[in-house]
Design a protein around this motif. Structure first.
Motif, PDB file in Angstrom:
ATOM      1  N   THR A 137       0.829  -1.212   0.000  1.00 46.81           N
ATOM      2  CA  THR A 137       0.000   0.000   0.000  1.00 46.81           C
ATOM      3  C   THR A 137       0.860   1.257   0.000  1.00 46.81           C
ATOM      4  N   GLN A 138       2.020   1.176   0.641  1.00 40.25           N
ATOM      5  CA  GLN A 138       2.938   2.315   0.636  1.00 40.25           C
ATOM      6  C   GLN A 138       3.560   2.489  -0.748  1.00 40.25           C
ATOM      7  N   LEU A 139       3.918   1.388  -1.397  1.00 41.03           N
ATOM      8  CA  LEU A 139       4.499   1.473  -2.745  1.00 41.03           C
ATOM      9  C   LEU A 139       3.500   2.073  -3.731  1.00 41.03           C
ATOM     10  N   ARG A 140       2.243   1.745  -3.568  1.00 44.42           N
ATOM     11  CA  ARG A 140       1.221   2.279  -4.485  1.00 44.42           C
ATOM     12  C   ARG A 140       1.144   3.800  -4.412  1.00 44.42           C
ATOM     13  N   ARG A 141       1.546   4.391  -3.300  1.00 41.48           N
ATOM     14  CA  ARG A 141       1.552   5.851  -3.173  1.00 41.48           C
ATOM     15  C   ARG A 141       2.509   6.495  -4.181  1.00 41.48           C
ATOM     16  N   LEU A 142       3.483   5.715  -4.686  1.00 38.11           N
ATOM     17  CA  LEU A 142       4.436   6.256  -5.655  1.00 38.11           C
ATOM     18  C   LEU A 142       3.760   6.548  -6.990  1.00 38.11           C
ATOM     19  N   GLY A 143       2.701   5.784  -7.313  1.00 42.26           N
ATOM     20  CA  GLY A 143       1.954   6.030  -8.544  1.00 42.26           C
ATOM     21  C   GLY A 143       2.711   5.706  -9.810  1.00 42.26           C
ATOM     22  N   LYS A 144       3.697   4.801  -9.732  1.00 45.23           N
ATOM     23  CA  LYS A 144       4.468   4.441 -10.928  1.00 45.23           C
ATOM     24  C   LYS A 144       4.947   2.997 -10.823  1.00 45.23           C
ATOM     25  N   ASP A 145       5.210   2.420 -11.988  1.00 49.18           N
ATOM     26  CA  ASP A 145       5.766   1.073 -12.041  1.00 49.18           C
ATOM     27  C   ASP A 145       7.246   1.100 -11.679  1.00 49.18           C
ATOM     28  N   GLY A 146       7.755  -0.066 -11.271  1.00 51.92           N
ATOM     29  CA  GLY A 146       9.182  -0.199 -10.987  1.00 51.92           C
ATOM     30  C   GLY A 146       9.942  -0.483 -12.261  1.00 51.92           C
ATOM     31  N   PRO A 147      11.252  -0.522 -12.205  1.00 56.22           N
ATOM     32  CA  PRO A 147      12.026  -0.674 -10.984  1.00 56.22           C
ATOM     33  C   PRO A 147      11.989   0.593 -10.122  1.00 56.22           C
TER      34      PRO A 147
END
Length: 153
Positions: A97-107
């Motif tokens: 859920t914290q990663l989703r706050r970035l609003g972008k795909d990885g890497p």
């Protein structure tokens, strides 16, 4: 403690030091191992991303860690883990859920990565220092594998 009076010596060929008496860093990073997403509830979407690193430690106990993703330095990822003396693996867990706050795909490129042995939360400016000596281990940046943001919950 012993003192050696050097003014009375004419020559010193060698001095032996006990390796146990030489100070060293509490934790030494050997290398980042990898990053692995985990689906804890079996629904097909990742609940967290785990970055593992191998360390050599003379410290045993709780460690607190901090990371920032380069494209969003205003978003910090913080959590805690534990460590044992000797060669050990530390797992830096980032919730999906914290990663989703970035609003972008990885890497994802994590910068400002560090580990401390005391809780960095200081209510009213008063930090509770439980572990001495206080240390902070600054780590090099880390780039994850490619992940689609919609793979995380």
């Amino acid at each position: 403690m012993r003192f050696l009076n050097l003014q009375n010596l004419r020559r010193i060929d060698a001095i032996a030091l006990d390796p146990g008496s030489i100070e060293r860093d509490q934790i030494i990073l050997i290398r980042y191992i990898n990053d692995v997403p985990r689906d804890l509830d079996g629904n097909g979407r990742y609940d967290e991303l785990v970055i593992s690193l191998l360390v050599d430690s003379i410290y045993s106990g709780t460690v607190y860690y901090h990371l920032q993703e380069e494209s969003h330095p205003e978003i910090s990822f913080q959590n805690k883990s534990s460590i044992s003396k000797g060669m050990d693996v530390i797992h830096l867990v980032i919730e999906g859920t914290q990663l989703r706050r970035l609003g972008k795909d990885g890497p994802f490129k994590f910068t400002n990565v560090y580990i401390l042995n005391n809780d960095p939360y200081c209510p009213e400016g008063q930090c509770d220092i439980k572990n001495l000596p206080v240390f902070t281990l600054y780590l090099p940046e880390y780039i994850t594998q490619k992940y689609a943001l919609n793979e995380f919950e």
